[in-house]
Design a protein around this motif. Sequence first.
Motif, PDB file in Angstrom:
ATOM      1  N   GLU A  40       0.835  -1.207   0.000  1.00  0.00           N
ATOM      2  CA  GLU A  40       0.000   0.000   0.000  1.00  0.00           C
ATOM      3  C   GLU A  40       0.869   1.255   0.000  1.00  0.00           C
ATOM      4  O   GLU A  40       0.590   2.205  -0.732  1.00  0.00           O
ATOM      5  N   ASP A  41       1.913   1.252   0.823  1.00  0.00           N
ATOM      6  CA  ASP A  41       2.798   2.408   0.875  1.00  0.00           C
ATOM      7  C   ASP A  41       3.617   2.537  -0.411  1.00  0.00           C
ATOM      8  O   ASP A  41       3.904   3.647  -0.859  1.00  0.00           O
ATOM      9  N   GLN A  42       3.984   1.414  -1.016  1.00  0.00           N
ATOM     10  CA  GLN A  42       4.665   1.474  -2.305  1.00  0.00           C
ATOM     11  C   GLN A  42       3.754   2.111  -3.357  1.00  0.00           C
ATOM     12  O   GLN A  42       4.197   2.938  -4.150  1.00  0.00           O
ATOM     13  N   ALA A  43       2.484   1.740  -3.335  1.00  0.00           N
ATOM     14  CA  ALA A  43       1.520   2.333  -4.271  1.00  0.00           C
ATOM     15  C   ALA A  43       1.374   3.827  -4.015  1.00  0.00           C
ATOM     16  O   ALA A  43       1.292   4.629  -4.963  1.00  0.00           O
ATOM     17  N   SER A  44       1.366   4.218  -2.748  1.00  0.00           N
ATOM     18  CA  SER A  44       1.278   5.644  -2.406  1.00  0.00           C
ATOM     19  C   SER A  44       2.505   6.399  -2.891  1.00  0.00           C
ATOM     20  O   SER A  44       2.402   7.529  -3.365  1.00  0.00           O
ATOM     21  N   PHE A  45       3.672   5.779  -2.783  1.00  0.00           N
ATOM     22  CA  PHE A  45       4.895   6.424  -3.257  1.00  0.00           C
ATOM     23  C   PHE A  45       4.843   6.620  -4.768  1.00  0.00           C
ATOM     24  O   PHE A  45       5.203   7.689  -5.280  1.00  0.00           O
TER      25      PHE A  45
END
Length: 85
Positions: A40-45
Amino acid sequence: MSDNELELKKLYWQCRRGMLELDVLLSPFVQEVYPSLSLEDQASFKKLLTCEDQDLFGWFMQREEPGDADLKRIVKIILDRVQPS
């Protein structure tokens, strides 16, 4: 070269924004922290990298905050990495 290595190289080049203040935050982050982020955080980045440089600059200089909760979270993660506790 693996898919992960290709993805990291692509992200690294997307982090080179032409604005030193952004480059010194984003490039090391993608190399040192991005692989350990949740999906999820990779997608946000990745979403963050689609934003305009002026918006990113305002967020990282803490003059403004993103309206999007996912972007706000990833900006905080990046800033927490470089700011003293």
